[in-house]
Scaffold this active site. Structure first.
Site, mmCIF file in Angstrom:
data_model
loop_
_atom_site.group_PDB
_atom_site.id
_atom_site.type_symbol
_atom_site.label_atom_id
_atom_site.label_comp_id
_atom_site.label_asym_id
_atom_site.label_seq_id
_atom_site.Cartn_x
_atom_site.Cartn_y
_atom_site.Cartn_z
ATOM 1 N NE ARG A 1 24.071 79.294 47.941
ATOM 2 C CZ ARG A 1 25.000 78.430 48.309
ATOM 3 N NH1 ARG A 1 26.083 78.868 48.940
ATOM 4 N NH2 ARG A 1 24.864 77.141 48.062
ATOM 5 C CE LYS B 1 21.330 78.116 49.987
ATOM 6 N NZ LYS B 1 20.409 77.412 49.066
ATOM 7 C CG HIS C 1 21.192 82.354 42.441
ATOM 8 N ND1 HIS C 1 22.065 82.915 43.347
ATOM 9 C CD2 HIS C 1 20.411 81.502 43.154
ATOM 10 C CE1 HIS C 1 21.826 82.423 44.555
ATOM 11 N NE2 HIS C 1 20.830 81.563 44.462
ATOM 12 N NE ARG D 1 25.237 79.700 43.625
ATOM 13 C CZ ARG D 1 26.153 79.159 44.430
ATOM 14 N NH1 ARG D 1 27.276 79.820 44.675
ATOM 15 N NH2 ARG D 1 25.953 77.982 44.978
ATOM 16 C CG HIS E 1 26.257 73.161 44.697
ATOM 17 N ND1 HIS E 1 26.264 73.070 43.318
ATOM 18 C CD2 HIS E 1 25.545 74.286 44.980
ATOM 19 C CE1 HIS E 1 25.599 74.087 42.797
ATOM 20 N NE2 HIS E 1 25.153 74.832 43.794
ATOM 21 C CE1 TYR F 1 24.865 76.550 36.936
ATOM 22 C CE2 TYR F 1 25.317 75.079 38.768
ATOM 23 C CZ TYR F 1 24.807 76.261 38.278
ATOM 24 O OH TYR F 1 24.230 77.168 39.138
#
Length: 254
Positions: A105, A129, A200, A203, A226, A235
């Site tokens: 990110r 995160k 993004h 990414r 993730h 994806y």
């Protein structure tokens, strides 16, 4: 107006069906229904109607939007856009190379610390995160650019000052997400890429290109940081969509 005030549930269905037949997209139809709901709820609140004809009308399913991604050729053009003869241009080339090599990110990229980079092992330590830490490989190309940046540019920008941030400005401060993205949009325009790309985009391109080249979904999940595999699964839809486009364009019976 009287007809709209007196409309029933069937009338609402017929109106929305007519809009869909005319080419309205699900999101547009959902907005129309939302407007009608507000209108009838006000009529009910003022006593002009005793019922809401939209109460049992379900909004269309919008689905999960597919992330935008650049083609591999577009990525190459974007990476080549900075003038590496200029110190800031070389820094920006390094930023772009690292971003595409790691799929970080933008907030994670500008937060990288010097002590979080191991050129010998070819990895960066990322705090994502939820303060989750992960190690992400850089790849040989990105390692070479980071080494060159550390040797030729970062000392020049710091001019004797100390900084924990890997990527710094002329003032010796850590680069902000907003400042970096402003420069990326300029490079995108110079490379002939739609400047409306999102923060993004690289990414998404990183993940899509990995999947297109056969990477395992769980590996991509780990690289992206993730927490849930379902987040990464989008994806596979992007890759499948791209394969369908290629098949349609190049197969004799496509």
């Amino acid at each position: 107006m009287d007809g709209l005030v007196a409309a029933g549930r069937g009338d609402v269905f017929a109106y929305l069906a007519e809009r869909v037949a005319a080419g309205a997209r699900p999101r547009t139809t959902a907005r129309l229904l939302s407007s009608l709901r507000r209108f009838y709820r006000r009529l009910v609140s003022t006593g002009e109607r005793s019922d809401d004809p939209t109460a049992e009308v379900e909004a269309p399913r919008l689905g999960q939007p597919l992330p935008g991604a650049l083609t591999e050729r577009q990525v190459e053009a974007l990476l080549a856009a900075p003038d590496t003869g200029d110190p800031l241009g070389l820094r920006d080339r390094c930023l772009l190379e690292v971003l595409y090599a790691t799929g970080l990110r933008v907030s994670e990229l500008v937060a990288l610390r010097v002590d979080g980079v191991s050129l010998r092992q070819g990895v960066v330590r990322v705090i994502g995160k939820g303060d989750r830490e992960r190690l992400v490989p850089l790849g040989e190309e990105a390692v070479d650019w980071v080494r060159r940046y550390l040797e030729e540019v970062r000392p020049l920008l710091l001019d004797g000052r100390a900084a924990e941030a890997l990527f710094v400005t002329r003032r010796g401060e850590g680069l902000t997400r907003q400042a970096f993205w402003y420069r990326v949009k300029r490079y995108a325009a110079a490379a002939g890429i739609d400047p409306a790309i999102s923060p993004h985009t690289l990414r998404h391109s990183f993940a899509t290109h990995l999947i297109n080249h056969g990477a395992d979904l769980r590996v991509v999940q780990m690289l992206l940081g993730h927490a849930d595999l379902s987040t990464t699964q989008i994806y596979t839809h992007v890759a499948r969509q791209r394969l369908q486009q290629l098949h349609a364009a190049h197969h004799p019976r496509g």
